[in-house]
Scaffold this active site. Structure first.
Site, PDB file in Angstrom:
ATOM      1  N   LYS A 118      16.208-108.409 -67.657  1.00 30.70           N
ATOM      2  CA  LYS A 118      15.903-107.003 -67.915  1.00 30.70           C
ATOM      3  C   LYS A 118      16.457-106.546 -69.274  1.00 30.70           C
ATOM      4  O   LYS A 118      17.114-107.315 -69.976  1.00 30.70           O
ATOM      5  CB  LYS A 118      16.449-106.135 -66.780  1.00 30.70           C
ATOM      6  CG  LYS A 118      15.693-106.342 -65.472  1.00 30.70           C
ATOM      7  CD  LYS A 118      14.199-106.094 -65.626  1.00 30.70           C
ATOM      8  CE  LYS A 118      13.450-106.060 -64.299  1.00 30.70           C
ATOM      9  NZ  LYS A 118      13.378-107.353 -63.609  1.00 30.70           N
TER      10      LYS A 118
HETATM   11  C1  PLP Z   1       9.247-103.443 -61.317  1.00 32.32           C
HETATM   12  C2  PLP Z   1      10.470-103.996 -60.669  1.00 32.32           C
HETATM   13  N1  PLP Z   1      11.046-103.313 -59.671  1.00 32.32           N
HETATM   14  C3  PLP Z   1      12.169-103.739 -59.061  1.00 32.32           C
HETATM   15  C4  PLP Z   1      12.771-104.906 -59.437  1.00 32.32           C
HETATM   16  C5  PLP Z   1      13.981-105.366 -58.670  1.00 32.32           C
HETATM   17  O1  PLP Z   1      15.094-105.537 -59.453  1.00 32.32           O
HETATM   18  P1  PLP Z   1      16.173-106.679 -59.091  1.00 32.32           P
HETATM   19  O2  PLP Z   1      15.614-107.982 -59.550  1.00 32.32           O
HETATM   20  O3  PLP Z   1      17.362-106.266 -59.886  1.00 32.32           O
HETATM   21  O4  PLP Z   1      16.408-106.615 -57.639  1.00 32.32           O
HETATM   22  C6  PLP Z   1      12.244-105.644 -60.490  1.00 32.32           C
HETATM   23  C7  PLP Z   1      12.913-106.862 -60.978  1.00 32.32           C
HETATM   24  O5  PLP Z   1      12.558-107.959 -60.877  1.00 32.32           O
HETATM   25  C8  PLP Z   1      11.049-105.196 -61.118  1.00 32.32           C
HETATM   26  O6  PLP Z   1      10.482-105.890 -62.099  1.00 32.32           O
END
Ligand code: PLP
Length: 374
Positions: free
Chosen positions: A182
């Site tokens: 990210k």
């Molecule tokens: C659009 C979106 N929402 C939510 C998430 C969830 O984040 P995490 O990977 O930190 O759980 C991600 C990450 O992969 C994402 O790309």
């Protein structure tokens, strides 16, 4: 030649030094570094309240549950997102209602969402895809008409602004992700950012097993043995180790994002006039915290991915629409724009430490792949 991954975190000696300090403190879990990171995010975004979590997915689950969303409720969500968004909704017991996206920015089509309203609709969960903000004015108008909550999935949008205001500074609730690829990373991590001060204590309790223990003693890295449990909660808190990494990353955000935008502009220039390719809109990247580089290829997308893999260039598809997964399939549901974009979208390597030589290699291989496959 080293293969070029589609993404790679930019972490090194500074992050290691920060983690070493946490090791030396002996307090690895939820503690003072988490508080410091929450304050840094709050300052960076101009946000009222920040609660850090162990992932972006748990941030979304915590946000929805704190708003009281659960069985019998419906939540409007674009199908074109990482399935984490949708899993967070179904984890509450609520029903995700899949909406189409708009071609211009691949974000939620608010008119399509409006058509899917029912008496059970309680919330909208828009996703700022690749860091390009959704049309928040339109969304807030729709939410206002029906008294709906808006929880923004800002996993891609750390550092993006809408109408000059940072995402996270003006909406009801926004959730960020700090996973390894990210805009900034904590290794793994997330944050719920929200306006209503009245929710702070509840969210803090829910992220650590419903325990009402004075947060301050934890934040001062002090242990005391007594606590009460006042609500259903989860083990969703961030650790000091992750927060220490995040504190370094937040300082590096500006430089990392500038480099990604520079590379995205180079790709736009190279692919803008290429046959069989359509680059996505919003090309000045002004006020954007850019997550990734995607474009559309008119045909042979899967073959292009294989071609690139064979030549050491990573690529990907973000995302498989959620309504096409077995678990979420809905009889008769067709989302034309989403399904068209799914056939055409490809993500190319974009990360802060990519070299100019690697960027040119990506461009060369994509253009020879398109030529060969035409
Ligand atoms: C659009 C979106 N929402 C939510 C998430 C969830 O984040 P995490 O990977 O930190 O759980 C991600 C990450 O992969 C994402 O790309």
């Amino acid at each position: 030649m080293e293969p070029i991954p589609v993404s790679r975190p930019s972490v090194g000696e500074e992050e290691l030094a920060a983690v070493r300090k946490v090791f030396a403190s002996g307090w690895l879990g939820l503690g003072a570094d988490v508080l410091e990171f929450e304050e840094a995010i709050s300052q960076f975004l101009g946000a009222s309240n920040v609660v850090c979590t162990n992932t972006g997915t748990t941030a979304l689950h915590l946000a929805l549950e704190t708003l009281g969303i659960g069985p019998g409720d419906e939540v409007l969500v674009p199908s074109f997102t990482f399935v984490a968004t949708v899993q967070a909704i179904s984890a509450t017991g609520a029903r995700p209602v899949f909406c189409d996206i708009r071609e211009e920015d691949l974000n939620l089509d608010v008119e399509d969402a409006r058509r899917r309203l029912t008496p059970e609709t309680r919330a909208i969960l828009p996703v700022h895809y690749r860091g390009i903000p959704c049309d928040m004015d339109e969304l807030q108008e729709l939410a206002g008409e029906r008294d709906l909550h808006i929880v923004e999935d800002a996993a891609h949008a750390f550092g993006s602004s809408y109408g000059g205001r940072p995402i996270g500074s003006f909406g009801e609730m926004a959730c960020f992700s700090f996973d390894p690829i990210k805009n900034i990373t904590c290794g793994e991590g997330g944050a719920v950012v929200f306006r209503d001060n009245g929710l702070l204590e509840r969210i803090q309790q829910k992220r650590i097993l419903g325990i009402d223990k004075d947060t301050w003693s934890r934040y001062r890295n002090e242990r005391s043995w007594f606590y009460d449990v006042v609500t259903q909660g989860y083990r969703y808190h961030m650790s000091n180790i992750s927060a220490a990494i995040g504190l370094v990353q937040i300082r590096k955000f500006g430089a990392m994002n500038r480099r990604k935008i520079e590379v995205a502009r180079r790709y736009d220039e190279a692919f803008g006039d290429m046959d069989g390719v359509e680059i996505l809109g919003n090309r000045d990247y002004e006020g954007i915290g850019l997550f990734a580089y995607m474009m559309r290829v008119r045909s042979h997308r899967n073959e292009l991915i294989d071609f690139l893999a064979g030549r050491g260039v990573g690529s990907g598809v973000h995302y498989i629409p959620s309504h096409l997964f077995s678990y979420y399939r809905r009889e008769g549901l067709v989302l034309p724009v989403t399904e068209q974009i799914y056939r055409e979208i490809i993500s190319l390597p974009l990360f802060p430490d990519i070299t100019d030589e690697e960027v040119e290699r990506v461009i060369l291989q994509v253009s020879s792949g398109l030529r060969d496959l035409a």
